[in-house]
Design a protein around this motif. Structure first.
Motif, PDB file in Angstrom:
ATOM      1  N   THR A   1      41.169  28.764   5.449  1.00 18.42           N
ATOM      2  CA  THR A   1      41.228  27.544   6.261  1.00 18.42           C
ATOM      3  C   THR A   1      42.634  26.966   6.168  1.00 18.42           C
ATOM      4  OG1 THR A   1      38.890  27.057   5.916  1.00 18.42           O
ATOM      5  CG2 THR A   1      40.308  25.240   6.607  1.00 18.42           C
TER       6      THR A   1
ATOM      7  N   THR B   1      45.206  23.878   7.237  1.00 15.77           N
ATOM      8  CA  THR B   1      45.095  22.463   7.601  1.00 15.77           C
ATOM      9  C   THR B   1      46.477  21.890   7.889  1.00 15.77           C
ATOM     10  OG1 THR B   1      45.272  21.695   5.319  1.00 15.77           O
ATOM     11  CG2 THR B   1      43.065  22.197   6.149  1.00 15.77           C
TER      12      THR B   1
ATOM     13  N   ARG C   1      48.411  22.705  17.212  1.00 13.45           N
ATOM     14  CA  ARG C   1      48.299  24.151  17.184  1.00 13.45           C
ATOM     15  C   ARG C   1      48.890  24.677  15.884  1.00 13.45           C
ATOM     16  NH1 ARG C   1      51.603  26.570  21.620  1.00 13.45           N
ATOM     17  NH2 ARG C   1      52.670  24.532  21.560  1.00 13.45           N
TER      18      ARG C   1
ATOM     19  N   ASP D   1      49.430  31.991  18.354  1.00 17.07           N
ATOM     20  CA  ASP D   1      48.508  30.924  17.985  1.00 17.07           C
ATOM     21  C   ASP D   1      47.393  31.457  17.089  1.00 17.07           C
ATOM     22  OD1 ASP D   1      50.003  29.259  19.494  1.00 17.07           O
ATOM     23  OD2 ASP D   1      48.604  29.151  21.189  1.00 17.07           O
TER      24      ASP D   1
ATOM     25  N   CYS E   1      44.997  28.974  15.999  1.00 20.31           N
ATOM     26  CA  CYS E   1      43.939  28.144  16.553  1.00 20.31           C
ATOM     27  C   CYS E   1      44.529  26.824  17.001  1.00 20.31           C
ATOM     28  CB  CYS E   1      42.826  27.917  15.537  1.00 20.31           C
ATOM     29  SG  CYS E   1      43.400  27.034  14.071  1.00 20.31           S
ATOM     30  N   THR E   2      43.735  26.024  17.742  1.00 15.92           N
ATOM     31  CA  THR E   2      44.131  24.687  18.184  1.00 15.92           C
ATOM     32  C   THR E   2      42.997  23.727  17.868  1.00 15.92           C
ATOM     33  OG1 THR E   2      45.495  25.580  19.970  1.00 15.92           O
ATOM     34  CG2 THR E   2      44.825  23.273  20.151  1.00 15.92           C
ATOM     35  N   ASP E   3      43.377  22.527  17.364  1.00 13.35           N
ATOM     36  CA  ASP E   3      42.372  21.516  17.039  1.00 13.35           C
ATOM     37  C   ASP E   3      42.808  20.204  17.660  1.00 13.35           C
ATOM     38  OD1 ASP E   3      40.190  20.238  16.036  1.00 13.35           O
ATOM     39  OD2 ASP E   3      40.682  20.554  13.922  1.00 13.35           O
TER      40      ASP E   3
ATOM     41  N   TYR F   1      42.995  18.238  11.235  1.00  8.69           N
ATOM     42  CA  TYR F   1      43.342  19.355  12.094  1.00  8.69           C
ATOM     43  C   TYR F   1      43.289  20.642  11.263  1.00  8.69           C
ATOM     44  CZ  TYR F   1      44.890  15.330  14.717  1.00  8.69           C
ATOM     45  OH  TYR F   1      44.913  14.122  15.357  1.00  8.69           O
ATOM     46  N   THR F   2      42.251  21.440  11.482  1.00 11.61           N
ATOM     47  CA  THR F   2      42.035  22.643  10.682  1.00 11.61           C
ATOM     48  C   THR F   2      41.794  23.839  11.579  1.00 11.61           C
ATOM     49  OG1 THR F   2      39.646  22.278  10.537  1.00 11.61           O
ATOM     50  CG2 THR F   2      41.025  21.294   8.812  1.00 11.61           C
ATOM     51  N   CYS F   3      42.106  25.024  11.011  1.00 13.69           N
ATOM     52  CA  CYS F   3      41.857  26.285  11.689  1.00 13.69           C
ATOM     53  C   CYS F   3      41.349  27.290  10.670  1.00 13.69           C
ATOM     54  CB  CYS F   3      43.135  26.849  12.323  1.00 13.69           C
ATOM     55  SG  CYS F   3      43.653  25.993  13.827  1.00 13.69           S
TER      56      CYS F   3
ATOM     57  N   TYR G   1      41.465  31.008   9.623  1.00 14.57           N
ATOM     58  CA  TYR G   1      42.380  32.128   9.829  1.00 14.57           C
ATOM     59  C   TYR G   1      41.795  33.357   9.154  1.00 14.57           C
ATOM     60  CZ  TYR G   1      46.884  34.663   9.724  1.00 14.57           C
ATOM     61  OH  TYR G   1      47.887  35.585   9.874  1.00 14.57           O
TER      62      TYR G   1
END
Length: 718
Positions: free
Chosen positions: A472, A474, A487, A500, A502-504, A509-511, A513
């Motif tokens: 994850t 952040t 992004r 990219d 991910c986009t939040d 703001y988390t992605c 991965y």
């Protein structure tokens, strides 16, 4: 009644003697002692005068000393008799010579100092014995006037008193001398009444001709000789007035000041100066009537060409040294105090740097627009005293009010400033550089720089140096216009091939991965925020994060012999090498890789079901096996069903093999602690290492437990 009679010498008293008759004898003896002392003093004084003046008959010179720069060998009031120095003669190093003061060639001043060093090229260094340093200006062969040959002590002191106006000791000495000479010219008489009774006493009715009778005519030739010698000695003193007034180097007046009771000192104006520099000198042990004028002088450092800076004729001795027209350089300073008969020089204040040239400075362009934390910088240089500080300033466009942004005292002159503390708008920036001397320069302003902090900041949080599997990521972002989205991107380390992740659109703001979709290796990560106005800001790159989805494996196991070949004993080592870097705490809890005490356990293969040639080694710490696994030695190192434990140490190190960074754990064997005696093996074998799966790499992946064979030449272990 019978009356007894006593007979005795005529004139004797019946009781006691004639006490009054002894008094003339005691008085005569006292007068005899006084006469002898007077004659001794007269002889001593005349001997010194003759010694001081007689050599002048052969063309030599006599000098009366009036300062103490040569003490204790030559004192104030001594007379130095000097032989003229022949042209072409060798200057005697270590001897005292008389020479004109080279620092003041037109003054007629003579110095009596010792030659202390041959400087070569016909030049010599001189110094007073009492001075702490050499004279600043060397002398030459031709500069020597004469060579000191004879020292006559004390005899010139009355003339020093006279020259200095010191009348009290002069009058006292004169009275003592006159009395001594008067006593020395008297003679002792004797009784003329013959021997017999009463001898030694004046005869009644006759005049006693003895000590009381004076012969002034007998003192005339002696006093005439004294007066003539004094006139000659006074002539020597007058002829050498320059010498008698001063005998020390201009850079040091300690000896002369001490001998005359006066001193002059110059206060240091500071290590670095500019413009009009206040100079202050202090006179000690002087009175109003001494009438000193103090002259402040300067010269290029290390030279003897002195120039007057300013002069004060009365206390306080303070004035200004104008340095504006001087070359920026280091200078020596001194104070010279003069009166009608004396010259005193202060110790030299050396190496004062004059710097009237302002530094150069340039404000660097910080770019535009400016938002968030921005580094503002300037370049500055100064060729003399050096840059002391650089102040960075800002002002709103159209305003002349400048405010400090930051100050820096060392290069590079920069400061990271949070522009969110400024009102959004157009600004100018400049730098002011000041040197150590106090000179300052204002740079050309960098104008029309826009501060726009609608987007404040975005930061990608560091996921750690090694990542694997699903991670994850952040980021944190903020904007006064609101955050539209964040992004998160990744790229192979050092490239611009961003993709990219991910986009939040909502905080936090988390992605997620999934690192298994990329090859193992180094990657850079960043975050990009888009604000409500559609503008973007990119975070600082989190660089060189390693993606590692491959489990570590055993790479190699090796042993070295420390004592008996083929036998496990003291100083033997065993090294376990992994295919990548490992976490020491996963091998042994709480271990950081530094040296720790462990035990090496050797067990017979029969006890493990491996046969007699399956003897096995594992490592214990605190009685429990560490997560290294075990090593099958493939030979018979211990008796059947035997077990032995050895004291040992365990360390971890990072090594590079074929360009790959790996962890190597080394076991160093010490003495045997318990168990069966080990055997010496003559056969060669290939060890095998079966690692523990509990040990993990930096990404947290457990070790592949596949057995690894010893690499290299087929040999005996240990």
């Amino acid at each position: 009644m019978a009356i007894a009679t006593v007979s005795g010498p005529p004139g004797a008293a019946a009781c006691g003697g004639d006490a009054g008759g002894d008094r003339p004898v005691l008085l005569a003896r006292a007068r005899l002692v006084a006469q002898v002392l007077g004659r001794i003093y007269r002889s001593f004084l005349l001997t010194l005068l003759v010694a001081a003046l007689l050599p002048t008959l052969w063309g030599w010179s006599s000098f009366v000393v009036r300062s103490g720069s040569m003490e204790p060998s030559i004192s104030v009031g001594d007379v130095v008799v000097a032989k003229p120095f022949a042209s072409g003669s060798k200057v005697p190093v270590g001897r005292v010579v008389i020479f004109p003061n080279p620092a003041k060639p037109d003054s007629g001043e003579l110095l009596v100092h010792r030659v202390v060093e041959n400087l070569g090229g016909g030049k010599y260094a001189t110094a007073g014995d009492a001075n702490p340093s050499n004279d600043p200006t060397p002398i030459t062969d031709e500069g020597v006037d004469s060579r000191a040959t004879l020292l006559v002590p004390f005899v010139g002191r009355p003339f020093v008193w006279l020259a200095n106006g010191n009348m009290a000791p002069l009058v006292l000495w004169s009275g003592i001398t006159v009395l001594a000479f008067a006593l020395a010219t008297q003679r002792f008489g004797r009784r003329r009444n013959g021997d017999g009774p009463g001898a030694g006493r004046p005869a009644p009715g006759r005049r006693h001709r003895g000590f009381a009778r004076r012969h002034p005519a007998a003192a005339v030739p002696v006093l005439a000789l004294l007066v003539a010698g004094g006139i000659g000695l006074a002539g020597s003193q007058s002829a050498m007035a320059g010498f008698t007034a001063r005998t020390i180097s201009p850079s040091n007046t300690w000896a002369a000041s001490a001998s005359l009771g006066h001193r002059v000192t110059l206060a240091t104006p500071g290590a670095v100066v500019r413009g009009a520099v206040p100079l202050t000198a202090t006179m000690s042990n002087t009175s109003v009537g001494d009438g000193y004028t103090v002259r402040m002088e300067y010269a290029r450092a290390g030279t003897s060409t002195w120039t007057t800076a300013c002069t004060k004729s009365a206390s306080p001795y303070s004035c200004a040294w104008a340095t504006d027209g001087l070359t920026n350089d280091r200078y020596d300073l001194r104070a010279v105090a003069t009166s009608s008969s004396r010259t005193l020089t202060s110790p030299v204040v050396t190496g004062v740097l004059v710097d009237n040239l302002a530094p150069s400075v340039t404000m660097q362009n910080p770019g535009t627009p400016l938002r968030g934390r921005v580094t503002f910088a300037a370049t500055a240089a100064d060729a003399h005293s050096g840059v002391a500080s650089v102040v960075l300033q800002y002002a709103l466009a159209g305003s002349t009010t400048w405010r400090d942004l930051a100050s820096d005292t060392s290069s590079p002159y920069s400061y990271e400033f949070d522009t969110t503390t400024l009102v959004n708008g157009t600004y100018s920036f400049r730098a002011i550089a000041a040197d150590v001397a106090g000179n300052a320069t204002i740079s050309v302003a960098v104008t029309n720089r826009v501060v726009d902090n609608v987007v404040t900041s975005v930061v990608l949080n560091d996921p750690g140096p090694v990542i694997s599997g699903t991670v994850t990521l952040t980021a944190s972002a903020a904007s006064t216009a609101g955050v539209a989205s964040v992004r998160i991107q990744g790229a192979p380390a050092g490239t611009a091939s961003w993709g990219d992740v991910c986009t939040d659109t909502t905080s936090p703001y988390t992605c997620v991965y999934n690192t298994t979709f990329v090859a193992d290796g180094l990657y850079d990560l960043r975050a990009i925020v888009t604000d409500g106005a559609g503008r973007t800001t990119t975070s600082t790159v989190v660089a060189n994060r390693r993606v590692d989805n491959t489990a570590p494996r055993a790479s190699d196991v090796q042993t070295t012999n420390g004592a008996v070949a083929g036998k496990l004993d003291t100083a033997d080592t065993m090294a376990f090498t992994y295919t990548e870097q490992m976490r020491p705490t996963s091998i042994s809890p709480g271990w950081d890789g530094s040296s720790v005490a462990v035990s090496l356990r050797l067990r017979d293969g029969n006890s493990l079901g491996l046969g007699s040639t399956g003897d096995t080694v594992d490592i214990l710490r605190g009685g429990s096996a560490v997560n290294l696994g075990s090593v099958n030695l493939r030979e018979d190192y211990i008796s059947t069903f035997g077990t032995a434990q050895f004291n040992a140490t365990m360390t971890a190190s990072t090594v590079t093999v074929n360009g790959v960074t790996m962890t190597r754990v080394t076991i160093t064997v010490a003495s045997q602690a318990s168990g069966t005696t080990t055997r010496t093996v003559t056969n060669s074998s290939t060890m095998s290492w079966t690692p523990s799966g509990v040990a993990t790499d930096l990404g947290g992946l457990g070790t592949n437990t596949t057995t690894a064979l010893e690499s290299g030449t087929f040999d005996r272990q240990f």
